[in-house]
Design an enzyme around this catalytic site. Structure first.
Site, mmCIF file in Angstrom:
data_model
loop_
_atom_site.group_PDB
_atom_site.id
_atom_site.type_symbol
_atom_site.label_atom_id
_atom_site.label_comp_id
_atom_site.label_asym_id
_atom_site.label_seq_id
_atom_site.Cartn_x
_atom_site.Cartn_y
_atom_site.Cartn_z
ATOM 1 N N LEU A 73 -30.149 41.997 -90.677
ATOM 2 C CA LEU A 73 -31.147 42.938 -90.148
ATOM 3 C C LEU A 73 -30.850 43.295 -88.700
ATOM 4 C CD1 LEU A 73 -34.546 41.676 -91.639
ATOM 5 C CD2 LEU A 73 -33.312 43.783 -92.186
ATOM 6 N N GLU A 100 -24.772 47.749 -93.992
ATOM 7 C CA GLU A 100 -23.987 46.875 -94.863
ATOM 8 C C GLU A 100 -22.734 47.539 -95.408
ATOM 9 O OE1 GLU A 100 -24.585 43.887 -98.706
ATOM 10 O OE2 GLU A 100 -26.325 44.942 -97.881
ATOM 11 N N GLN A 150 -20.909 37.609 -100.099
ATOM 12 C CA GLN A 150 -21.740 36.417 -99.944
ATOM 13 C C GLN A 150 -22.637 36.205 -101.152
ATOM 14 O OE1 GLN A 150 -25.250 36.038 -97.018
ATOM 15 N NE2 GLN A 150 -23.595 34.896 -96.007
ATOM 16 N N LEU A 206 -34.338 37.195 -105.629
ATOM 17 C CA LEU A 206 -34.098 36.444 -104.407
ATOM 18 C C LEU A 206 -35.295 35.579 -104.004
ATOM 19 C CD1 LEU A 206 -32.294 35.970 -101.862
ATOM 20 C CD2 LEU A 206 -33.467 37.924 -100.831
ATOM 21 N N ARG A 265 -24.337 29.540 -95.786
ATOM 22 C CA ARG A 265 -24.637 29.942 -97.163
ATOM 23 C C ARG A 265 -23.488 29.698 -98.135
ATOM 24 N NH1 ARG A 265 -28.114 35.588 -96.482
ATOM 25 N NH2 ARG A 265 -30.009 34.580 -95.734
ATOM 26 N N GLY A 272 -31.986 53.478 -95.802
ATOM 27 C CA GLY A 272 -32.410 52.118 -95.509
ATOM 28 C C GLY A 272 -32.654 51.956 -94.022
ATOM 29 N N ASP A 327 -21.650 53.186 -104.001
ATOM 30 C CA ASP A 327 -21.243 54.604 -103.996
ATOM 31 C C ASP A 327 -20.542 55.001 -102.697
ATOM 32 O OD1 ASP A 327 -22.640 54.787 -106.451
ATOM 33 O OD2 ASP A 327 -24.494 55.239 -105.390
ATOM 34 N N GLU A 377 -34.179 32.666 -97.712
ATOM 35 C CA GLU A 377 -33.803 31.487 -96.928
ATOM 36 C C GLU A 377 -34.983 30.968 -96.120
ATOM 37 O OE1 GLU A 377 -30.244 30.290 -93.806
ATOM 38 O OE2 GLU A 377 -29.890 31.717 -95.417
ATOM 39 N N PHE A 400 -32.817 29.333 -89.450
ATOM 40 C CA PHE A 400 -32.030 29.713 -90.607
ATOM 41 C C PHE A 400 -30.738 28.899 -90.622
ATOM 42 C CE2 PHE A 400 -33.026 34.062 -92.698
ATOM 43 C CZ PHE A 400 -34.329 33.659 -92.952
ATOM 44 N N HIS A 439 -25.898 34.270 -102.398
ATOM 45 C CA HIS A 439 -27.085 33.603 -101.869
ATOM 46 C C HIS A 439 -27.365 32.347 -102.697
ATOM 47 C CE1 HIS A 439 -31.106 32.908 -100.313
ATOM 48 N NE2 HIS A 439 -30.868 33.824 -99.385
ATOM 49 N N GLY A 485 -29.910 53.552 -91.750
ATOM 50 C CA GLY A 485 -29.959 55.009 -91.760
ATOM 51 C C GLY A 485 -31.154 55.559 -91.008
ATOM 52 N N GLY A 509 -28.121 57.871 -96.778
ATOM 53 C CA GLY A 509 -28.772 56.586 -96.974
ATOM 54 C C GLY A 509 -30.012 56.458 -96.118
ATOM 55 N N HIS A 552 -25.102 38.576 -103.163
ATOM 56 C CA HIS A 552 -26.215 39.015 -102.322
ATOM 57 C C HIS A 552 -25.826 40.047 -101.268
ATOM 58 C CE1 HIS A 552 -29.945 38.767 -100.092
ATOM 59 N NE2 HIS A 552 -29.349 38.280 -99.013
#
Length: 531
Positions: free
Chosen positions: A366, A349, A226, A238, A265, A10, A207, A241, A112, A228, A13, A8, A325
């Site tokens: 994040l 995640e 969750q 999206l 949320r 992202g 996966d 927020e 937030f 959104h 990773g 991964g 989400h």
């Protein structure tokens, strides 16, 4: 042979890769897509951290996070993350993430939902994208090796120790083996199973969760997904927020505000969806913010609304709807990102690190993936130094090569694309914001039937190279598996807690103040104490 293999590309990773590389490990990142296509770019609004102690406190951040979890998180884990949040932001700032700044040149923050203070750092409404691109630039600079367009098929495990993976080279159609002293799963979440009702990209199909389960990796809290509150009606794109954090209103069809926009949320999403179930429209109102503020703080939201809904948010109301989400559950890890399999780690995640519990605060995702990406990278790198060598065993490679060959011989009586679309609609209806035992049992029966009919849903494209039909078929198999695990987990939790809301058990029950745990088989689900 690699020291650290990361699945991964992202934010989690890439953060793991940089930290492992800086710890003098030989690192390989294997990804289904390309790093800049990662789901991380969808994290628009910001990343939480207490930067200015005179206006906020780390204790408040810890308390807000734990409260949102509905008592299903470990305070020890939350505290570790929150107390290191400022360092995470300063590190990102130091490597070039372009955070917005105020008139004093300090990193700007916004409020937030579910938080008592203003603590979300941001880069307009492109925060995830900016972080991801900055991390990828750093990986290139440090000459970290990437293998893109490879679909994870299986973990290679011997004597309860992970020594690598098998993956399908999408371009060539060949199944390959990658061996490594340690392996980190950073494949993202599973909210993408809700096709047509999700903010996730088409490539987000759970996966890593499916493969981990098939390999005997323990999973936890899969029932918590969750939704959104604000996505574009009809497209589910999206709307961050940040739009409500900057002062946007939620209006009913009479143009009346009906809920505090910055509640958690799960509460906001259910309030919106209750109206939609009554065939009422719900709108996001940003008109009062003015064009200048919108262009400065949420340019992406303005462009998305205009491009996909043909609406100018500075002049018109924006019709919105909730959509799947984020997944709070995933691969069970401890505070060091370690799984129940030796030398196998998980972060981001896809991991259940006892941070979010039953509901996640916006801006904490994040933070979690950056912080635990670092934890996973360093720990995997350190543990790799204890491994002298690993032996290749072709059994898993041969098995997966034959699996791919067999798929070409499956009959094509049933169009799995139609089944995937139907499944996404049914998941949203029967396993969405409101749940009952009857609907979830119906969902489970449908999933069992789909699983039995897999060999009748084969691929029409018989080509070997760059066969997207083949890739999407394997993804569909993973979607079915993950959907079954989520449904079964939701059925046995006889209460409502956070994002898991049951109409037949509408209250929170202290008996279930525990994490669900899946071991060995989809029917072997139990509860374990959080502490």
């Amino acid at each position: 042979m690699y020291d650290v293999l990361i699945i991964g590309s992202g934010i989690s990773g890439l953060t793991a890769a940089i930290n492992a590389s800086n710890n003098k490990s030989k690192v390989l990142v294997v990804s289904k897509t390309f790093p800049t296509h990662s789901q991380s770019v969808q994290a628009q609004g910001g990343i939480n951290a207490v930067l200015y102690e005179d206006e906020d406190s780390v204790d408040f951040h810890i308390e807000d996070t734990y409260k949102a979890s509905c008592n299903l998180a470990k305070k020890e884990n939350i505290e570790l993350m929150c107390r290191n949040a400022k360092d995470a932001i300063l590190w990102l700032d130091s490597i070039g993430v372009p955070f917005n700044r105020n008139s004093e040149n300090k990193i700007s923050q916004r409020k937030f939902g579910g938080t008592r203070k203003i603590r979300t750092c941001y880069s307009s409404d492109y925060t995830g994208l900016k972080i991801l691109h900055t991390l990828y630039d750093r990986c290139i600079k440090e000459k970290i090796e990437f293998v893109n367009e490879h679909l994870l098929l299986n973990l290679i495990i011997e004597n309860n120790q992970c020594i690598g993976i098998t993956a399908l080279d999408i371009q060539s159609g060949v199944v390959k083996e990658f061996l490594s002293k340690t392996v980190i799963i950073a494949t993202g979440g599973y909210a993408g199973i809700y096709a047509n009702h999700t903010t996730n990209s088409y490539s987000n199909t759970g996966d890593g969760i499916a493969v981990a389960f098939n390999s005997g990796v323990e999973l936890s809290n899969l029932e918590f997904v969750q939704f959104h509150p604000t996505t574009l009606e009809n497209s589910n794109i999206l709307i961050s927020e940040s739009a409500r954090g900057e002062g946007g209103y939620l209006l009913d069809q009479n143009q009346t505000r009906f809920i505090d926009e910055l509640k958690s949320r799960d509460e906001v999403s259910r309030a919106i969806y209750e109206k939609i179930l009554k065939n009422e429209k719900v709108y996001l109102d940003l008109r009062h913010l003015g064009l200048d503020k919108i262009k400065e703080f949420m340019p992406q939201e303005r462009n998305l609304a205009l491009e996909y809904s043909n609406i100018k948010i500075e002049e018109e109301l924006l019709p919105i709807t909730p959509a799947a989400h984020y997944s709070m559950g995933g691969i069970k890890t401890d505070i060091n990102a370690i799984t129940n399999i030796k030398n196998l780690y998980a972060c981001g995640e896809c991991a259940q690190a006892n941070i979010h519990g039953a509901n996640r605060l916006g801006g904490n995702s994040l933070l979690e993936i950056v912080f635990f990406g670092k934890v996973a990278g360093i720990n995997a790198s350190n543990d790799a130094k204890e491994v002298i060598t690993i032996k290749s065993n072709p059994i898993q490679l041969d098995k997966d090569t034959n699996f791919i060959k067999d798929i070409y011989n499956y009959s094509n009586e049933i169009n799995f694309y139609k089944e995937k679309e139907s499944l996404g609609n049914l998941l949203f209806k029967n396993l969405g914001l409101f749940r009952t035992n009857t609907e979830m049992q119906e969902m489970l029966n449908i999933l069992n039937d789909l699983e039995k009919n897999i060999k009748n849903m084969g691929i029409g494209d018989k080509s070997i190279t760059y066969n997207k039909n083949l890739v999407e078929f394997i993804e569909f198999i993973n979607i079915i598996k993950v959907s079954k695990l989520v449904t079964t987990s939701a059925i046995i939790r006889l209460e409502s807690r956070g994002s898991h809301f049951r109409l037949d058990y509408p209250t929170q029950n202290i008996i279930y103040e525990k994490n669900s745990l899946i071991k060995d088989s989809e029917d072997s689900i139990e509860f374990e104490d959080v502490i």
